[in-house]
Design a protein around this motif. Structure first.
Motif, PDB file in Angstrom:
ATOM      1  N   UNK A  38      30.335  37.178 -14.804  1.00 46.86           N
ATOM      2  CA  UNK A  38      31.620  36.525 -14.550  1.00 46.86           C
ATOM      3  C   UNK A  38      32.268  37.119 -13.298  1.00 46.86           C
ATOM      4  N   UNK A  39      32.245  38.455 -13.206  1.00 43.69           N
ATOM      5  CA  UNK A  39      32.903  39.131 -12.092  1.00 43.69           C
ATOM      6  C   UNK A  39      32.268  38.784 -10.752  1.00 43.69           C
TER       7      UNK A  39
ATOM      8  N   UNK B  88      31.864  49.842  -8.614  1.00 40.45           N
ATOM      9  CA  UNK B  88      32.181  48.451  -8.284  1.00 40.45           C
ATOM     10  C   UNK B  88      31.441  47.483  -9.191  1.00 40.45           C
ATOM     11  N   UNK B  89      30.220  47.829  -9.556  1.00 35.31           N
ATOM     12  CA  UNK B  89      29.400  46.940 -10.389  1.00 35.31           C
ATOM     13  C   UNK B  89      29.713  47.091 -11.869  1.00 35.31           C
ATOM     14  N   UNK B  90      29.776  48.339 -12.337  1.00 35.26           N
ATOM     15  CA  UNK B  90      30.001  48.596 -13.766  1.00 35.26           C
ATOM     16  C   UNK B  90      31.484  48.872 -13.990  1.00 35.26           C
ATOM     17  N   UNK B  91      32.271  47.846 -13.931  1.00 33.87           N
ATOM     18  CA  UNK B  91      33.726  47.973 -14.016  1.00 33.87           C
ATOM     19  C   UNK B  91      34.149  48.560 -15.364  1.00 33.87           C
ATOM     20  N   UNK B  92      35.113  49.471 -15.314  1.00 24.92           N
ATOM     21  CA  UNK B  92      35.552  50.142 -16.526  1.00 24.92           C
ATOM     22  C   UNK B  92      34.808  51.438 -16.788  1.00 24.92           C
ATOM     23  N   UNK B  93      33.743  51.686 -16.021  1.00 22.26           N
ATOM     24  CA  UNK B  93      32.978  52.921 -16.150  1.00 22.26           C
ATOM     25  C   UNK B  93      33.277  53.795 -14.933  1.00 22.26           C
ATOM     26  N   UNK B  94      33.424  55.095 -15.162  1.00 23.10           N
ATOM     27  CA  UNK B  94      33.696  55.968 -14.013  1.00 23.10           C
ATOM     28  C   UNK B  94      33.047  57.338 -14.143  1.00 23.10           C
ATOM     29  N   UNK B  95      32.045  57.435 -15.031  1.00 21.70           N
ATOM     30  CA  UNK B  95      31.350  58.713 -15.209  1.00 21.70           C
ATOM     31  C   UNK B  95      30.127  58.519 -16.093  1.00 21.70           C
ATOM     32  N   UNK B  96      29.255  59.534 -16.086  1.00 25.50           N
ATOM     33  CA  UNK B  96      28.161  59.597 -17.047  1.00 25.50           C
ATOM     34  C   UNK B  96      28.574  60.563 -18.151  1.00 25.50           C
ATOM     35  N   UNK B  97      28.378  60.158 -19.390  1.00 25.92           N
ATOM     36  CA  UNK B  97      28.766  60.935 -20.559  1.00 25.92           C
ATOM     37  C   UNK B  97      27.509  61.465 -21.243  1.00 25.92           C
ATOM     38  N   UNK B  98      27.482  62.742 -21.661  1.00 27.58           N
ATOM     39  CA  UNK B  98      26.305  63.281 -22.356  1.00 27.58           C
ATOM     40  C   UNK B  98      26.087  62.580 -23.696  1.00 27.58           C
ATOM     41  N   UNK B  99      24.834  62.356 -24.039  1.00 28.73           N
ATOM     42  CA  UNK B  99      24.481  61.741 -25.317  1.00 28.73           C
ATOM     43  C   UNK B  99      23.274  62.458 -25.910  1.00 28.73           C
ATOM     44  N   UNK B 100      23.032  62.199 -27.198  1.00 26.20           N
ATOM     45  CA  UNK B 100      21.777  62.613 -27.833  1.00 26.20           C
ATOM     46  C   UNK B 100      21.212  61.411 -28.573  1.00 26.20           C
ATOM     47  N   UNK B 101      19.926  61.299 -28.565  1.00 27.75           N
ATOM     48  CA  UNK B 101      19.271  60.200 -29.268  1.00 27.75           C
ATOM     49  C   UNK B 101      19.534  60.286 -30.772  1.00 27.75           C
ATOM     50  N   UNK B 102      19.472  61.486 -31.329  1.00 26.58           N
ATOM     51  CA  UNK B 102      19.611  61.665 -32.774  1.00 26.58           C
ATOM     52  C   UNK B 102      20.956  61.149 -33.273  1.00 26.58           C
ATOM     53  N   UNK B 103      22.023  61.445 -32.569  1.00 24.77           N
ATOM     54  CA  UNK B 103      23.369  61.053 -33.011  1.00 24.77           C
ATOM     55  C   UNK B 103      23.733  59.644 -32.539  1.00 24.77           C
TER      56      UNK B 103
END
Length: 321
Positions: free
Chosen positions: A233-234, A287-302
């Motif tokens: 849309x954007x 510019x492409x991923x609007x609303x995102x402004x960082x990478x957040x740590x994750x784990x597959x298990x959780x």
């Protein structure tokens, strides 16, 4: 200037590790393929104990999940690639994968080192290709995720999922969470609608194909990841006035970014640093991923627990071919 998207056959030939020749190991592994071990119970493959089985390639190959036009995303990721090059001291090349299966096979065979796998492909990539998720795109409060939506043409007589009985529904591909697995489970559990018995499933191959197909009335309905639709849309790829949503799910984790399990640990740490220190402000990613402004740590298990539950409800087994 954006990096050219090139054929990587010559680079792949230089890869040291070949999963096809790896020896099965006698170790704890859970659902992981027999090539991998999981001694600490975190549900992802351990880094090989033998330093000779670890790789430290001179060229890193990076791929983004194949949800939309690879040429567009080669340019979007260019700034991040340069940032990764600076921190790792290595050349990084963008690999435009054409399907989830191709991306998984590239990592399984040792040809892909850093990647973003879509939500539904993450468990298969983890268990069959030794993928280790590290990061996810998030917002300022650390929130992340997207919803699955079932969409129809704006003037369709279909008002709710119950009206899909006897209809033809477009899905993306069987490995996709929002494009197939989640909507299949929800339609069955909440609306008593089963594929082949109550509706006909067709596969478009990609979320953008499904969105465009609904807008053009090629499909009566489609299940899609709304983050992909919003980006379309954007960019004015499709007119949002031509589409109406009849169902929206709870929030799921989005694309998970990570590394091949057998990278040298020091290199993995540099790649992690690249994700978590990337300057988003003014970048093509923001510019492409609007609303995102960082990478957040994750784990597959959780963070992929809800996805594994959906897979279990669908009878999905993480069997590796």
């Amino acid at each position: 200037m954006a990096r050219p998207i090139t054929t990587l056959a010559a680079l792949f030939a230089a890869c040291v590790f070949s999963a096809a020749t790896a020896q099965a190991q006698d170790c704890p592994r859970g659902d992981l393929d027999k090539m991998y071990c999981d001694s600490n119970g975190d549900m992802v493959a351990d880094t090989p104990a033998d330093p000779k089985q670890r790789v430290n390639p001179s060229v890193l190959v990076f791929a983004y999940t194949p949800v939309e036009d690879p040429a567009v995303y080669g340019k979007v990721w260019d700034g991040f690639i340069k940032h990764m090059e600076k921190l790792t001291g290595k050349k990084v090349v963008f690999f435009p994968v054409q399907s989830n299966a191709a991306e998984i096979e590239a990592m399984r065979s040792g040809r892909l080192h850093v990647a973003g796998f879509n939500t539904g492909s993450n468990p298969i990539a983890v268990n069959c290709a030794g993928f280790v998720p590290l990061a996810i795109m998030g917002g300022k409060n650390g929130e992340f995720g997207y919803e699955m939506e079932i969409i129809v043409p704006a003037d369709s007589a279909i008002k709710s999922p119950a009206d899909l009985k006897g209809k033809k529904i477009a899905f993306t591909e069987p490995t996709s969470n929002s494009g197939f697995k989640a909507p299949s489970a929800i339609l069955k559990a909440d609306f008593n609608l089963e594929k082949d018995r109550d509706y006909t499933a067709v596969f478009s191959g990609k979320h953008d194909n499904s969105v465009i197909g609904v807008a053009n009335k090629d499909y009566e309905a489609a299940a899609i990841a709304n983050e992909v639709m919003f980006r379309m849309f954007a960019r004015n790829v499709v007119d949002k006035a031509k589409i109406r949503t009849i169902y929206k799910s709870d929030t799921f984790p989005t694309t998970g970014y990570g590394v091949a399990h057998n990278l040298d640990p020091a290199l993995t740490e540099k790649i992690k640093e690249a994700f978590f220190t990337f300057p988003w402000e003014g970048s093509a990613l923001k510019a492409e991923f609007k609303g995102q402004d960082r990478f957040v740590p994750i784990t597959y298990k959780k963070d992929w627990n809800v996805i594994r539950k959906i897979d279990a409800a669908n009878g999905v087994k993480y069997s590796c071919k």
